[in-house]
Design an enzyme around this catalytic site. Structure first.
Site, PDB file in Angstrom:
ATOM      1  N   LYS A 179       0.895  -1.170   0.000  1.00  0.00           N
ATOM      2  CA  LYS A 179       0.000   0.000   0.000  1.00  0.00           C
ATOM      3  C   LYS A 179       0.928   1.214   0.000  1.00  0.00           C
ATOM      4  O   LYS A 179       1.391   1.661   1.038  1.00  0.00           O
ATOM      5  CB  LYS A 179      -0.885  -0.023   1.250  1.00  0.00           C
ATOM      6  CG  LYS A 179      -2.221   0.710   1.118  1.00  0.00           C
ATOM      7  CD  LYS A 179      -2.127   2.157   0.690  1.00  0.00           C
ATOM      8  CE  LYS A 179      -1.741   3.100   1.797  1.00  0.00           C
ATOM      9  NZ  LYS A 179      -1.420   4.478   1.285  1.00  0.00           N
ATOM     10  N   GLU A 182      -0.082   7.612  -1.124  1.00  0.00           N
ATOM     11  CA  GLU A 182      -0.995   8.145  -2.151  1.00  0.00           C
ATOM     12  C   GLU A 182      -0.421   9.407  -2.799  1.00  0.00           C
ATOM     13  O   GLU A 182      -0.955   9.903  -3.785  1.00  0.00           O
ATOM     14  CB  GLU A 182      -2.377   8.419  -1.534  1.00  0.00           C
ATOM     15  CG  GLU A 182      -2.451   9.567  -0.528  1.00  0.00           C
ATOM     16  CD  GLU A 182      -1.891   9.239   0.860  1.00  0.00           C
ATOM     17  OE1 GLU A 182      -1.234   8.190   1.026  1.00  0.00           O
ATOM     18  OE2 GLU A 182      -2.097  10.061   1.775  1.00  0.00           O
ATOM     19  N   SER A 232       4.869   8.382   9.639  1.00  0.00           N
ATOM     20  CA  SER A 232       4.935   9.299  10.777  1.00  0.00           C
ATOM     21  C   SER A 232       4.585   8.572  12.085  1.00  0.00           C
ATOM     22  O   SER A 232       3.890   7.543  12.073  1.00  0.00           O
ATOM     23  CB  SER A 232       3.969  10.459  10.546  1.00  0.00           C
ATOM     24  OG  SER A 232       2.663   9.951  10.418  1.00  0.00           O
ATOM     25  N   CYS A 287      14.113  10.635   6.568  1.00  0.00           N
ATOM     26  CA  CYS A 287      14.006  10.255   7.989  1.00  0.00           C
ATOM     27  C   CYS A 287      15.364  10.373   8.673  1.00  0.00           C
ATOM     28  O   CYS A 287      15.437  10.483   9.890  1.00  0.00           O
ATOM     29  CB  CYS A 287      13.454   8.856   8.123  1.00  0.00           C
ATOM     30  SG  CYS A 287      14.450   7.650   7.262  1.00  0.00           S
TER      31      CYS A 287
HETATM   32  P1  NAD Z   1       2.376   9.134   6.894  1.00  0.00           P
HETATM   33  O1  NAD Z   1       2.372   8.534   8.240  1.00  0.00           O
HETATM   34  O2  NAD Z   1       1.484  10.302   6.637  1.00  0.00           O
HETATM   35  O3  NAD Z   1       1.950   8.035   5.788  1.00  0.00           O
HETATM   36  C1  NAD Z   1       2.609   6.781   5.706  1.00  0.00           C
HETATM   37  C2  NAD Z   1       1.646   5.760   5.119  1.00  0.00           C
HETATM   38  O4  NAD Z   1       0.523   5.603   5.999  1.00  0.00           O
HETATM   39  C3  NAD Z   1       1.075   6.171   3.758  1.00  0.00           C
HETATM   40  O5  NAD Z   1       0.994   5.018   2.957  1.00  0.00           O
HETATM   41  C4  NAD Z   1      -0.297   6.715   4.106  1.00  0.00           C
HETATM   42  O6  NAD Z   1      -1.240   6.540   3.076  1.00  0.00           O
HETATM   43  C5  NAD Z   1      -0.699   5.882   5.318  1.00  0.00           C
HETATM   44  N1  NAD Z   1      -1.548   6.636   6.246  1.00  0.00           N
HETATM   45  C6  NAD Z   1      -1.527   7.970   6.490  1.00  0.00           C
HETATM   46  N2  NAD Z   1      -2.427   8.295   7.438  1.00  0.00           N
HETATM   47  C7  NAD Z   1      -3.025   7.132   7.808  1.00  0.00           C
HETATM   48  C8  NAD Z   1      -4.042   6.806   8.757  1.00  0.00           C
HETATM   49  N3  NAD Z   1      -4.602   7.741   9.510  1.00  0.00           N
HETATM   50  N4  NAD Z   1      -4.382   5.511   8.882  1.00  0.00           N
HETATM   51  C9  NAD Z   1      -3.810   4.567   8.134  1.00  0.00           C
HETATM   52  N5  NAD Z   1      -2.858   4.802   7.211  1.00  0.00           N
HETATM   53  C10 NAD Z   1      -2.465   6.068   7.050  1.00  0.00           C
HETATM   54  O7  NAD Z   1       3.894   9.466   6.540  1.00  0.00           O
HETATM   55  P2  NAD Z   1       4.450  10.266   5.277  1.00  0.00           P
HETATM   56  O8  NAD Z   1       4.136  11.709   5.452  1.00  0.00           O
HETATM   57  O9  NAD Z   1       4.056   9.584   4.031  1.00  0.00           O
HETATM   58  O10 NAD Z   1       6.032  10.022   5.458  1.00  0.00           O
HETATM   59  C11 NAD Z   1       6.868  10.843   6.210  1.00  0.00           C
HETATM   60  C12 NAD Z   1       7.122  10.271   7.583  1.00  0.00           C
HETATM   61  O11 NAD Z   1       7.733   8.990   7.477  1.00  0.00           O
HETATM   62  C13 NAD Z   1       8.057  11.109   8.417  1.00  0.00           C
HETATM   63  O12 NAD Z   1       7.562  11.169   9.727  1.00  0.00           O
HETATM   64  C14 NAD Z   1       9.370  10.334   8.370  1.00  0.00           C
HETATM   65  O13 NAD Z   1      10.245  10.544   9.446  1.00  0.00           O
HETATM   66  C15 NAD Z   1       8.865   8.935   8.347  1.00  0.00           C
HETATM   67  N6  NAD Z   1       9.861   7.994   7.840  1.00  0.00           N
HETATM   68  C16 NAD Z   1      10.487   7.194   8.741  1.00  0.00           C
HETATM   69  C17 NAD Z   1      11.459   6.301   8.310  1.00  0.00           C
HETATM   70  C18 NAD Z   1      12.165   5.400   9.293  1.00  0.00           C
HETATM   71  O14 NAD Z   1      12.952   4.565   8.864  1.00  0.00           O
HETATM   72  N7  NAD Z   1      11.913   5.542  10.589  1.00  0.00           N
HETATM   73  C19 NAD Z   1      11.765   6.222   6.945  1.00  0.00           C
HETATM   74  C20 NAD Z   1      11.094   7.058   6.054  1.00  0.00           C
HETATM   75  C21 NAD Z   1      10.135   7.943   6.521  1.00  0.00           C
END
Ligand code: NAD
Length: 426
Positions: A179, A182, A232, A287
């Site tokens: 997944k 988006e 996140s 990240c």
């Molecule tokens: P996000 O949490 O908004 O989204 C991540 C995924 O979760 C996406 O596929 C999204 O569609 C889905 N999602 C979003 N909201 C949701 C909900 N309420 N319920 C279920 N699924 C949901 O993150 P983002 O903005 O796409 O990515 C950036 C974040 O990812 C930053 O916080 C970054 O630090 C983190 N990140 C961490 C690592 C690591 O290794 N720790 C690596 C890359 C990115």
């Protein structure tokens, strides 16, 4: 007369082909460099997730008994295909994410390392044997696939993070459902095509586009045995809690606030080079981006001066232009949120050493690099993950004080130290 241009909708990949969603819901895929809508992405519903899981479950029944050497062969072939198409993959990343092409090439290279690792699966899956674990009892340990497993991935590495997950999951004999984010979904379908060309049987790798609705169904579907999430922290927590409550194995990696620590004996030029590239590379949407520099003693003034000097030379513009070093942010909302930390910094007591908000007027979701000095622990710009091109500088008197600040920060992921003292570094 106005003409209407048909906007493509990025669909799912189920059982070896692209399937349009019938959910009637979609998201917009922006071109971050122009601010224009460039595509739509399907928001799949529960029924479509159920169908995908059923397909993956059927494919798993066969795939789990495919010999290890054959599974490794698929990974070797996939490695060749990704290697041969690095530029295409990088171009797709840049088009939807906005990062520069060299940066996107770096992402592909890092992702490829995971496919290479999975090529060694016959060796990695070896079990163990203990003779006389108890009197007259020998113990075998074998590694088996779980079944259908799913990966939910973030926007900032739309190719690499999926590769972290699916390469090993598939090589181990599982069926995988991705997944993707988006915000930049197209590269997932291109990877699916390459995986098919590599010889993976249809149904073993599937892509379901969507938002919370699709994720929620993956989390409560009884046939999904494990979830891998990167994104996140609030979403990571929700996914971990729901997934484990439903009896699934879950790994959930969240947000970050990475510090660099500078001792008074640090090589300031070297530290400033590192700070600028780690804080502003990929517009800070990594990240592992450095978002806080903790300067001990007198090193702060020369450090801030050296960073400012380098910041003035960073060329910001569309990632497709090779002369640019930093592209736009992912969406207008995210850009505005990042800019709000700079706007509020002075009221909180920080010094805005460089204000990058001048670029906001341009088309696209651009923000120039910003530098906030005299940042303190209670400030919002310190407490939150900003995830944009904003570097905070904290000035402290002692190494111990710096360590306390870093250790008390609730976020990971990493810390870097700049010193000429091997003992302190150790
Ligand atoms: P996000 O949490 O908004 O989204 C991540 C995924 O979760 C996406 O596929 C999204 O569609 C889905 N999602 C979003 N909201 C949701 C909900 N309420 N319920 C279920 N699924 C949901 O993150 P983002 O903005 O796409 O990515 C950036 C974040 O990812 C930053 O916080 C970054 O630090 C983190 N990140 C961490 C690592 C690591 O290794 N720790 C690596 C890359 C990115």
């Amino acid at each position: 007369m106005a003409t209407s241009v048909e906007v493509k909708t990025v669909g799912n990949w189920i059982s070896g082909r692209v399937e349009a969603s019938t959910s009637g819901r979609h998201g917009i895929v922006w071109d971050p460099a122009t601010g224009a809508e460039q595509a739509r992405v399907a928001f799949s519903n529960r029924t479509e997730v159920d169908l995908t899981v059923a397909v993956a479950k059927r494919a798993f029944a066969e795939w789990r008994s495919v010999p290890l050497s054959r599974r490794a062969e698929v990974m070797f072939k996939l490695r060749e295909l990704i290697d041969a198409n690095r530029r295409t993959i990088a171009g797709m990343i840049t088009a939807e994410h906005g990062k520069t092409v060299p940066d996107a090439m770096g992402e592909v290279a890092r992702g490829l390392e995971n496919i290479e690792f999975a090529c060694g699966i016959p060796n990695l899956l070896k079990g163990g044997f203990s003779e006389q674990a108890s009197r007259g009892i020998d113990v075998y340990q074998i590694r088996q696939p779980l079944g259908v497993v799913a990966g939910i991935t973030p926007f900032n590495f739309p190719a690499m993070v999926p590769m972290w997950m699916f390469a090993n999951a598939i090589a181990c004999g599982n069926a995988f459902i991705l997944k993707p984010s988006e915000k930049d979904p197209s590269v997932s379908l291109y990877l699916a095509e390459l995986i098919q060309k590599a010889g993976l049987p249809d149904g073993v790798f599937n892509v379901i586009q969507g938002d919370k609705e699709a994720v929620d169904r993956l989390l409560d579907h009884p046939d999904v045995k494990a979830i891998s999430f990167v994104g996140s922290t609030p979403v990571a927590k929700a996914i971990y809690e729901t997934g484990t409550r439903n009896g699934k194995r879950v790994q959930a990696l969240g947000g970050a606030k990475n510090h660099m620590l500078l001792l008074p004996d640090a090589d300031v030029a070297m530290a400033a080079d590192a700070a600028v590239s780690a804080a502003y590379g990929s517009a800070g949407e990594r990240c592992m981006a450095i978002s806080v520099a903790v300067a001990v003693g007198d090193v702060a003034d020369p450090l801030v001066a050296a960073i400012r000097e380098r910041m003035a030379k960073i060329k910001v513009g569309p990632g497709t232009d090779d002369s640019n070093e930093m592209g736009p942010l992912i969406t207008r909302e995210h850009r505005d949120k990042v800019a709000s930390y700079v706007a509020n910094a002075a009221t909180e007591g920080a010094t805005v050493a460089v204000d990058g908000r001048g670029a906001i007027r341009r088309d696209g979701f651009f923000l120039e690099p910003s530098l906030l000095d005299n940042v303190a622990m209670g400030m919002r710009c310190y407490k939150d993950e900003i995830f944009g091109p904003v570097l905070c500088v904290m000035r402290v008197k002692t190494y111990e004080e710096a360590l306390r600040i870093i250790n008390e920060n609730p976020f990971g992921n990493g810390v870097a130290i700049f010193t000429r003292d091997g003992g302190a570094a150790r």
